[in-house]
Each structure stands twice: as C-alpha cells, then as structure tokens.
Design a protein around this motif. Structure first.
Motif, mmCIF file in Angstrom:
data_model
loop_
_atom_site.group_PDB
_atom_site.id
_atom_site.type_symbol
_atom_site.label_atom_id
_atom_site.label_comp_id
_atom_site.label_asym_id
_atom_site.label_seq_id
_atom_site.Cartn_x
_atom_site.Cartn_y
_atom_site.Cartn_z
ATOM 1 N N LYS A 1 1.149 -1.101 -0.311
ATOM 2 C CA LYS A 1 0.192 0.196 0.026
ATOM 3 C C LYS A 1 1.434 0.614 -0.212
ATOM 4 O O LYS A 1 1.957 1.429 0.789
ATOM 5 C CB LYS A 1 -1.061 0.166 0.955
ATOM 6 C CG LYS A 1 -1.824 -1.105 1.120
ATOM 7 C CD LYS A 1 -3.210 -0.342 0.529
ATOM 8 C CE LYS A 1 -4.420 -2.089 0.441
ATOM 9 N NZ LYS A 1 -5.318 -1.951 -0.755
ATOM 10 N N ASP B 1 -13.864 5.073 -0.223
ATOM 11 C CA ASP B 1 -12.624 4.067 0.329
ATOM 12 C C ASP B 1 -12.414 3.843 1.853
ATOM 13 O O ASP B 1 -11.355 3.830 2.271
ATOM 14 C CB ASP B 1 -11.685 3.889 -0.513
ATOM 15 C CG ASP B 1 -10.656 3.213 -0.157
ATOM 16 O OD1 ASP B 1 -11.714 1.818 -0.244
ATOM 17 O OD2 ASP B 1 -9.651 3.202 -1.055
ATOM 18 N N GLY C 1 -8.489 8.722 3.921
ATOM 19 C CA GLY C 1 -8.569 8.005 2.576
ATOM 20 C C GLY C 1 -9.516 8.541 0.751
ATOM 21 O O GLY C 1 -9.381 10.433 1.054
ATOM 22 N N LYS C 2 -9.391 7.651 0.162
ATOM 23 C CA LYS C 2 -10.366 8.417 -1.009
ATOM 24 C C LYS C 2 -11.997 8.643 -0.562
ATOM 25 O O LYS C 2 -11.783 7.822 -0.194
ATOM 26 C CB LYS C 2 -9.743 7.534 -2.294
ATOM 27 C CG LYS C 2 -8.601 7.644 -2.726
ATOM 28 C CD LYS C 2 -8.555 6.196 -4.045
ATOM 29 C CE LYS C 2 -7.321 5.763 -4.303
ATOM 30 N NZ LYS C 2 -6.693 5.468 -5.145
ATOM 31 N N THR D 1 -10.117 1.260 2.325
ATOM 32 C CA THR D 1 -8.555 1.420 2.507
ATOM 33 C C THR D 1 -7.938 1.579 4.668
ATOM 34 O O THR D 1 -7.292 1.538 5.045
ATOM 35 C CB THR D 1 -8.023 1.974 1.484
ATOM 36 O OG1 THR D 1 -8.223 1.339 0.376
ATOM 37 C CG2 THR D 1 -6.510 2.093 1.743
ATOM 38 N N ASP E 1 -2.707 5.586 -1.312
ATOM 39 C CA ASP E 1 -3.238 5.011 -1.367
ATOM 40 C C ASP E 1 -4.382 5.168 0.237
ATOM 41 O O ASP E 1 -5.616 5.385 0.464
ATOM 42 C CB ASP E 1 -3.603 3.345 -1.169
ATOM 43 C CG ASP E 1 -2.987 2.830 -1.986
ATOM 44 O OD1 ASP E 1 -4.049 2.247 -3.396
ATOM 45 O OD2 ASP E 1 -1.936 2.388 -2.492
#
Lengths: 95, 488
Positions: free
Chosen positions: B259, B462, B458-459, B465, B396
């Motif tokens: 990652k 997401d 995070g995104k 993650t 990520d």
C-alpha cells in the motif's frame, strides 16, 4: 477591510442579534482579526476556478412532491413557546 | 472478572452471544460508571430508564435465539446534536435547552434498529462550534486523562465518555475536525466518513456542506462495526450517496504490504510540537515496517484550508441558525414587536462563539462582500479538493497528525484569541473541505503522558482502505494506556 462600529451594528441587525454596546468593541476586534487573517486568500490564483459548493454536487436526486409525514401538527406545536389553536403566536405585525 | 466497562464491542458481543453476560448486566455497569463519573460532565441528559428498557428488549430477543446483529445489546451514547424522539436535544445551547424533538435522526434510528442501548445524550460545543466543549451552555466536559484539560471538541462529551468507559461507543459529528481532534485528546478512535456516507437528517445543522456523522469507540474494529450500521442511503437527506455500504470489518486483514501511504510535506509545520512530530514519525515507521511504501506528497493549498473553512462554515452556520427565532423552538424572550422578539430571543439564546460565527457568516454573505469572501473561499476550496484528487492518483491513503498539540488546559484556552483557537483545526479542516474520509487513532503518548492521535485519510468512499491501514497501525502501536479519571 476595516470594520467599524456601524458595520457591526448593521451585521447585528441583519442577523437579528442585539449586542450590548459594551460587547460591540470586543466583537469588532475579534471579527477584525479574523478578517485580517482570511486576507491571505487574496494571494491564491483562482482564475478560471469554479466555486465548490458541495463535494456531492450533481448527485442530488429528485423526488415526487408529495406529503410523506403529515398530520403531526400537535407534535410540532408542542415545542412552540406560545400557540393558539395550532398557530404560532407572535406580536402583532399589522397595524 | 474482567471489567465490563473495558471491553471492546467485539468482546462484549462474544460474551452476550455466549450468554456469559446479559445486556441488562452490561448496561447496569455502564450506568454505575456514568453516575460515578459525573465529575467529568460528559452527559447533558442521562436516560437510564430508556437504557434498561432497551437492554431488556435485547435480552428478550437473545432468549428467543434472535439478534439484530453485532451491536445488539451494546450500550452507546448520542452526541446531543442528534435529534432523539421524545428525549431533549439541546445542541448544548440555551436556545434549544428545552427542545424535545418529535422525530428521530436517521443515524440514531439505525442504531436503535440495530438493537443498541441508548444511555443518554453527551456534551458538545454549542451547535458543535468549538474544539473544547467550553462553548457548551451546560459547562465544559473534563478530559478523563487529566481533569484540568479539555476533552477536545466539538464531540468532547462523546470522546470523554468512551475513554472513561461510560459507554462502549458514541456518535459524534465532524464539520472541521469535531470527531478526530477529541478522539486524539482522549486517546480513542473516531472516523469522519466520506461526506455523503451518513445521513444528516435530524442532526442539528451547523455547516451543511461539511457536517458528517461518525462513530467514536475504543478500537478501529469497533468504529468499523458502528459505521456499518450508521451509514447508508436516506431519501430524507439529498446529499447522501446511494452507494452500497460494505462490511467494513471484512477488510481488517492485517495486510497492507505494497500500500502506498502519502506523507504531505505541507503538514510539516515549522515549530510543530515535538511530541506530535515524534508520534507522527513513529506512525510512519510502523507502517513502513508493516510493508507499506511511504511516499512524500504535496497538497500545495493546505495552508489556505483554515481560512476557507472558517468562511464557508460560518456562512452556512449563519443561514442554518436563522431558524432559531423565539417562535418555534421552546425558548422566547418577549419584545414589543416581532423583530425585537427575534433579537431578544436570539441574543439571550446563543453563546459568544455562536454569535461571533453568525456575525462573521453574515458579513461574508452580505451585499458587497459576498464575492470577495464567500465565493473566493469556495473557489479556493475547489483547489484544496483538487489537491487531494491529485495525490490519490498516486497513493492509497495519507498519514498526518490529528491535532497540533495534545489536550490543552481549560485555563490556557480561556486566554486564547479566537484565531489561535481556530489554528487547532489546521490538520483536520483540509479533509473536511475535500469531503474525504479520515480516521483518528491514538498512536503514542506525550512526555507528559497525554495521548496523541494520527489521522489516516483515504479516497472518497474508500473507508475500507482507511480502516485497513488504521487497524494495522493500531496493532503495531499497541496503544493500551488508559486514562486515570477520578471517580466521583
């Protein structure tokens, strides 16, 4: 942008707040220091950049325009400081 | 016997399933702790009768071999910003101090439907405006690590209650850091999910384009369990995304090899608190040891996040709070005409910080200044958003501190100017403006023995993650220190 007492009084009026005169000076100083601090945004090149109003812009779905949770007048009026026959009571607004 | 108030939700659920304990038993020990810890001033409204009724229903279900899931019978608290049907909801303000909502917020309803036990309503800064609970009309909550310190805010009552073992988890809400900063100050875990992940319906509005509900608990896994219940589409809030809610606990594999974790160089502030810097360095090393690839990245507009945040949030607040007019929400101060009734009711009902923010918001939205302040801030907000979109093409997740210092003392904060207090949000507001998910977890202690949290960002959507990385960091950091709160 330099704020003055009149601007503070006008803002208070717009926001329907009534600041005691002795608090106006402190509020003016606080707001002035905040405005001086946000001045730094002027150094950013924003040419051609669209305002971001919401990160979910464009996904807002439409729904049918119909009542979904009606018949709650009594529940809602229960929080009114003053009500009569299902109406909110306010001071007279028409002479 | 193990102390039942130290259990994680996962452990408690196991004991409930094995019939080692009942929900009533679990609830009673928390009610006793709640009473013993009143010195913390974590709760605005305690609801012991409701809690016991909830617990009895949970036990009755289990006796029939039924369960509503992993949270069935778990005692929790709600931030007093969540409307709870028939239970006073104050937003820690005088103006709503007698407000009894006729309806339930979507998120707290989902927690009811999952069988949780509601212990009461916890303290917050007034209308969630603040980072200390000092703006609450009901007094400041104490930090269970040291009673002279603030618990952070605005979700400071939630953080203190979870840290001190008064509840197993609590709801929080986060506009510019109000879950993540108190989690850091109190040594617990909390996640602000992606904007649009949870419904805002029935949560007293502060800044609608930023407000987001989220859980606070004593582990990453517990937050994952809570968020799984709290999240999801709701036709009552048009900003909730209609996307599936994954089982967030499934991603806690312990494997983050390969990652890419970004370390944004703009967060390395000059003169950053040494304990915070050391904890951040430790977190970076632990993720590297776990096999993640550490990448230095740049979020060039980071320094503008604070002023953008305060303009946008105050503008939205001034609009949202215009509804409190002395006519509809229980408290009124009479005037000789309608305008004076509005003015008197609002001036009496709002605290100083709320007044300051309403006036600032009114200013930036007023004729002649709208474009120069409000529109400009929204345009810079897009640049901040774009920064995140760019780095997430490469990494990520990001790892950054949650707050620039450990918990501050109430005495010290009383002497601080508003903009010095606002600077405490420096690490949390960028993710808020971009709408990306961010979790704060305790990673170390300061030299004075106070917890320090880091954020995993995070995104959009997401959280998987975020949870995965945070879980690995939690296990590697092995933060197991407990606050030594004074029993009352």
């Amino acid at each position: 942008m330099a704020l003055d007492q009149r601007t503070i009084q006008n803002l208070s009026w717009l926001a329907r707040l009534k600041l005691p005169v002795e608090r106006e000076g402190k509020i003016l100083n606080d707001l002035q220091s905040i405005l001086d601090w946000v001045e730094q945004l002027k150094e950013v090149n924003i040419e051609g950049v669209e305002p971001l109003i919401s990160v979910t812009e464009g996904i807002a779905p439409m729904r049918e325009d119909k009542v979904t949770e009606g018949d709650q007048q009594a529940d809602l009026m229960a929080n009114a400081p003053e009500s009569v026959q299902g109406f909110y009571v306010v001071p007279k607004v028409v002479e | 016997m193990t102390n039942l108030t130290d259990l994680t939700i996962g452990e408690a659920t196991q004991k409930l399933a094995n019939k080692e304990i009942s929900s009533v038993e679990l609830t009673k020990v928390h009610l006793v702790e709640m009473e013993n810890a009143r010195v913390l001033n974590a709760f605005i409204t305690e609801t012991p009768e409701r809690a016991l009724a909830d617990a009895e229903k949970s036990d009755a279900r289990r006796a029939k071999g039924e369960t509503l899931g992993a949270l069935d019978g778990i005692p929790i608290a709600n931030k007093d910003l969540y409307c709870t049907k028939g239970i006073r909801t104050t937003a820690a303000s005088k103006i709503l101090s007698k407000f009894i909502p006729p309806y339930e917020s979507t998120v707290s309803q989902k927690l009811i439907d999952a069988g949780t036990v509601m212990l009461g309503k916890v303290n917050t800064d007034q209308f969630a405006m603040g980072g200390s609970t000092m703006t609450s009309y009901f007094g400041t909550t104490k930090n269970p690590w040291n009673l002279d310190l603030v618990p952070g805010g605005s979700s400071g009552g939630s953080a203190a209650a979870v840290a001190a073992g008064l509840c197993m988890a609590a709801t929080g809400s986060d506009t510019g850091g109000s879950i993540r900063q108190p989690a850091s100050f109190c040594g617990i875990t909390g996640i602000k999910p992606t904007y649009g992940r949870c419904s805002r319906y029935g949560i007293v509005a502060f800044a609608s384009s930023l407000d987001q509900a989220g859980p606070m608990a004593r582990s990453v896994a517990d937050c994952a369990l809570m968020l799984g219940v709290m999240a999801g589409y709701d036709e009552k809030d048009s900003t909730v995304a209609n996307v599936p809610v994954p089982d967030f606990t499934k991603v806690l594999t312990g494997d983050i090899r390969g990652k890419k974790i970004g370390i944004p160089k703009e967060y390395r502030l000059d003169g950053l608190n040494q304990d915070v810097q050391a904890t951040w360095d430790k977190g970076i090393q632990l993720l590297k040891d776990a096999g993640a690839e550490i990448v230095e990245v740049s979020l060039p507009h980071t320094k503008y996040a604070l002023p953008v945040y305060y303009i946008v949030a105050c503008a939205e607040a001034s609009s949202n709070l215009s509804r409190y007019d002395g006519v509809r929400y229980t408290t009124r101060v009479e005037g000789k005409n309608l305008d004076e009734l509005y003015e008197n009711s609002r001036t009496d009902g709002f605290g100083d910080e709320v007044v300051r923010r309403i006036l600032l918001g009114t200013f930036v939205l007023s004729a002649g200044f709208y474009d120069a302040y409000y529109t400009r801030a929204q345009r810079v907000r897009r640049l901040i958003y774009n920064d995140f979109m760019e780095v997430f093409k490469v990494v990520d997740a990001l790892l950054v501190p949650a707050a620039p210092t450990p918990a501050l003392s109430e005495a010290e904060m009383k002497t601080m100017k508003p903009i010095d207090i606002y600077a405490g949000d420096v690490f949390t507001t960028p993710a808020s403006l971009a709408g990306v998910p961010s979790l704060s977890l305790p990673v170390g202690l300061s030299q004075n023995g106070l917890p320090i949290g880091l954020q995993v960002i995070g995104k959009h959507f997401d959280e998987n993650t975020v949870f995965q990385v945070a879980d690995v960091l939690e296990k590697a950091a092995n933060f197991n220190q407990k606050p030594h709160h004074v029993k009352g």
